[in-house]
Design a protein around this motif. Structure first.
Motif, PDB file in Angstrom:
ATOM      1  N   LEU A   1      59.177  45.814  35.844  1.00 20.14           N
ATOM      2  CA  LEU A   1      59.505  45.881  37.261  1.00 20.14           C
ATOM      3  C   LEU A   1      60.909  45.327  37.526  1.00 20.14           C
ATOM      4  O   LEU A   1      61.686  45.905  38.289  1.00 20.14           O
ATOM      5  CB  LEU A   1      58.467  45.097  38.067  1.00 20.14           C
ATOM      6  CG  LEU A   1      58.604  45.155  39.590  1.00 20.14           C
ATOM      7  CD1 LEU A   1      58.523  46.601  40.071  1.00 20.14           C
ATOM      8  CD2 LEU A   1      57.528  44.315  40.256  1.00 20.14           C
ATOM      9  N   ALA A   2      61.236  44.214  36.859  1.00 27.05           N
ATOM     10  CA  ALA A   2      62.570  43.625  37.023  1.00 27.05           C
ATOM     11  C   ALA A   2      63.651  44.586  36.521  1.00 27.05           C
ATOM     12  O   ALA A   2      64.706  44.743  37.148  1.00 27.05           O
ATOM     13  CB  ALA A   2      62.642  42.299  36.255  1.00 27.05           C
ATOM     14  N   LYS A   3      63.356  45.273  35.403  1.00 24.79           N
ATOM     15  CA  LYS A   3      64.307  46.235  34.849  1.00 24.79           C
ATOM     16  C   LYS A   3      64.478  47.422  35.786  1.00 24.79           C
ATOM     17  O   LYS A   3      65.591  47.929  35.981  1.00 24.79           O
ATOM     18  CB  LYS A   3      63.819  46.714  33.481  1.00 24.79           C
ATOM     19  CG  LYS A   3      64.772  47.647  32.780  1.00 24.79           C
ATOM     20  CD  LYS A   3      64.230  48.044  31.403  1.00 24.79           C
ATOM     21  CE  LYS A   3      65.195  48.987  30.695  1.00 24.79           C
ATOM     22  NZ  LYS A   3      64.677  49.383  29.368  1.00 24.79           N
ATOM     23  N   LYS A   4      63.358  47.847  36.393  1.00 24.76           N
ATOM     24  CA  LYS A   4      63.412  48.974  37.319  1.00 24.76           C
ATOM     25  C   LYS A   4      64.240  48.618  38.553  1.00 24.76           C
ATOM     26  O   LYS A   4      65.027  49.448  39.038  1.00 24.76           O
ATOM     27  CB  LYS A   4      61.987  49.353  37.739  1.00 24.76           C
ATOM     28  CG  LYS A   4      61.893  50.656  38.518  1.00 24.76           C
ATOM     29  CD  LYS A   4      62.274  51.844  37.656  1.00 24.76           C
ATOM     30  CE  LYS A   4      62.083  53.145  38.387  1.00 24.76           C
ATOM     31  NZ  LYS A   4      62.478  54.322  37.568  1.00 24.76           N
ATOM     32  N   ILE A   5      64.056  47.397  39.059  1.00 24.64           N
ATOM     33  CA  ILE A   5      64.835  46.955  40.220  1.00 24.64           C
ATOM     34  C   ILE A   5      66.323  46.970  39.898  1.00 24.64           C
ATOM     35  O   ILE A   5      67.159  47.382  40.703  1.00 24.64           O
ATOM     36  CB  ILE A   5      64.387  45.549  40.665  1.00 24.64           C
ATOM     37  CG1 ILE A   5      62.968  45.616  41.247  1.00 24.64           C
ATOM     38  CG2 ILE A   5      65.349  44.958  41.683  1.00 24.64           C
ATOM     39  CD1 ILE A   5      62.374  44.269  41.572  1.00 24.64           C
TER      40      ILE A   5
ATOM     41  N   ALA B   1      71.620  49.544  40.648  1.00 22.52           N
ATOM     42  CA  ALA B   1      72.815  50.219  40.128  1.00 22.52           C
ATOM     43  C   ALA B   1      72.927  51.637  40.686  1.00 22.52           C
ATOM     44  O   ALA B   1      74.019  52.104  41.047  1.00 22.52           O
ATOM     45  CB  ALA B   1      72.764  50.255  38.602  1.00 22.52           C
ATOM     46  N   GLU B   2      71.779  52.325  40.775  1.00 21.34           N
ATOM     47  CA  GLU B   2      71.768  53.684  41.314  1.00 21.34           C
ATOM     48  C   GLU B   2      72.178  53.671  42.787  1.00 21.34           C
ATOM     49  O   GLU B   2      72.904  54.555  43.250  1.00 21.34           O
ATOM     50  CB  GLU B   2      70.371  54.283  41.168  1.00 21.34           C
ATOM     51  CG  GLU B   2      70.274  55.736  41.626  1.00 21.34           C
ATOM     52  CD  GLU B   2      68.882  56.311  41.430  1.00 21.34           C
ATOM     53  OE1 GLU B   2      68.589  57.348  42.045  1.00 21.34           O
ATOM     54  OE2 GLU B   2      68.088  55.707  40.667  1.00 21.34           O
ATOM     55  N   ASN B   3      71.728  52.651  43.508  1.00 20.49           N
ATOM     56  CA  ASN B   3      72.074  52.517  44.923  1.00 20.49           C
ATOM     57  C   ASN B   3      73.578  52.333  45.106  1.00 20.49           C
ATOM     58  O   ASN B   3      74.195  52.919  46.008  1.00 20.49           O
ATOM     59  CB  ASN B   3      71.316  51.331  45.527  1.00 20.49           C
ATOM     60  CG  ASN B   3      71.504  51.227  47.031  1.00 20.49           C
ATOM     61  OD1 ASN B   3      71.361  52.208  47.752  1.00 20.49           O
ATOM     62  ND2 ASN B   3      71.834  50.037  47.505  1.00 20.49           N
ATOM     63  N   GLU B   4      74.188  51.535  44.244  1.00 18.86           N
ATOM     64  CA  GLU B   4      75.635  51.316  44.319  1.00 18.86           C
ATOM     65  C   GLU B   4      76.391  52.613  44.044  1.00 18.86           C
ATOM     66  O   GLU B   4      77.409  52.908  44.663  1.00 18.86           O
ATOM     67  CB  GLU B   4      76.056  50.233  43.316  1.00 18.86           C
ATOM     68  CG  GLU B   4      75.548  48.838  43.651  1.00 18.86           C
ATOM     69  CD  GLU B   4      76.056  48.364  45.015  1.00 18.86           C
ATOM     70  OE1 GLU B   4      77.239  48.636  45.336  1.00 18.86           O
ATOM     71  OE2 GLU B   4      75.273  47.738  45.749  1.00 18.86           O
ATOM     72  N   GLU B   5      75.857  53.388  43.094  1.00 19.67           N
ATOM     73  CA  GLU B   5      76.498  54.675  42.767  1.00 19.67           C
ATOM     74  C   GLU B   5      76.430  55.627  43.958  1.00 19.67           C
ATOM     75  O   GLU B   5      77.398  56.327  44.272  1.00 19.67           O
ATOM     76  CB  GLU B   5      75.807  55.312  41.559  1.00 19.67           C
ATOM     77  CG  GLU B   5      76.430  56.642  41.138  1.00 19.67           C
ATOM     78  CD  GLU B   5      75.702  57.271  39.972  1.00 19.67           C
ATOM     79  OE1 GLU B   5      76.009  58.444  39.657  1.00 19.67           O
ATOM     80  OE2 GLU B   5      74.835  56.604  39.381  1.00 19.67           O
ATOM     81  N   ILE B   6      75.274  55.646  44.632  1.00 14.96           N
ATOM     82  CA  ILE B   6      75.108  56.511  45.802  1.00 14.96           C
ATOM     83  C   ILE B   6      76.060  56.088  46.915  1.00 14.96           C
ATOM     84  O   ILE B   6      76.659  56.936  47.598  1.00 14.96           O
ATOM     85  CB  ILE B   6      73.648  56.472  46.294  1.00 14.96           C
ATOM     86  CG1 ILE B   6      72.728  57.134  45.255  1.00 14.96           C
ATOM     87  CG2 ILE B   6      73.506  57.177  47.640  1.00 14.96           C
ATOM     88  CD1 ILE B   6      71.261  57.006  45.550  1.00 14.96           C
TER      89      ILE B   6
END
Length: 225
Positions: free
Chosen positions: A125-129, A134-139
């Protein structure tokens, strides 16, 4: 000839004809070979039997390139009385209801299984967060580029997307054409409207799901530089 056929004392063509009559659906040579393995009939013999049944006008044949599709001639079948037709339609409806209920049960079981498989440990779960952050920053970065009117998708990628769209659209049209080629001869010999026939055999049409292939085709960009 294989052991199974010898034990039954029937010639291969009769076995193939019985199979085709019992199935009463479009099929190719390999379909028959797979279903008749227990009789030990070789593919060449099955093919020869199918061709002979076409000559005898028991079957009709449609060619799709190298692929041959065989269908039982419906005009050779005895006409059902209204009572028999009604009885068969009731049986079909009962079977459809049973399939629907079983499908709902299977769907719930698959949903439960997916939920169990997708349960994450604290470490996962921590890895997924971290990945989602990171994906959010890219978006966010892509949104900034949109506001600045910068090009986000390279021309090469655009062309690949359009090609994938064209390939999917071509496959769609080809499959629609194949279905029509198979179903139209059958509709000529049954006393049902096309819409009712499609519902009975479980074929979902574009109209039924409110999709117009012309509207989808119009989504394609007119020109990619």
């Amino acid at each position: 000839m294989g052991k199974g056929s010898a034990e039954r004392g029937a010639d291969p063509k009769s076995i193939v004809e019985d199979f085709v009559r019992n199935q009463n659906r479009p099929l190719n040579c390999q379909n028959a070979v797979d279903a008749l393995q227990k009789y030990g009939i070789k593919k060449a013999v099955v093919q020869k039997s199918l061709d002979a049944l076409v000559v005898e006008e028991v079957l009709t044949q449609k060619d799709y390139g190298k692929q041959k599709i065989y269908m039982l001639r419906q005009d050779n079948l005895p006409n059902l009385s209204p009572e028999e037709t009604k009885e068969l339609e009731e049986k079909v409806k009962k079977l459809q209801d049973t399939v629907k209920k079983e499908s709902e049960i299977v769907g719930k079981l698959e949903q439960n299984l997916n939920q169990a498989c997708n349960a994450l440990s604290d470490e996962d779960l921590a890895k997924k967060i971290e990945e989602l952050t990171a994906e959010n920053e890219e978006i966010k970065g892509r949104l900034v580029k949109i506001k600045e009117s910068q090009t986000l998708i390279p021309d090469t990628e655009k062309k690949e997307i359009v090609k994938a769209f064209d390939d999917a659209l071509s496959a769609w049209k080809k499959r629609k054409r194949m279905v029509n080629d198979i179903v139209d001869p059958i509709l000529e010999n049954v006393s049902k409207k096309p819409k009712q026939f499609y519902q009975d055999v479980g074929i979902e049409t574009d109209t039924e799901v409110n999709i117009d292939i012309k509207e989808i085709e119009a989504l394609k960009p007119k020109k990619i530089r």
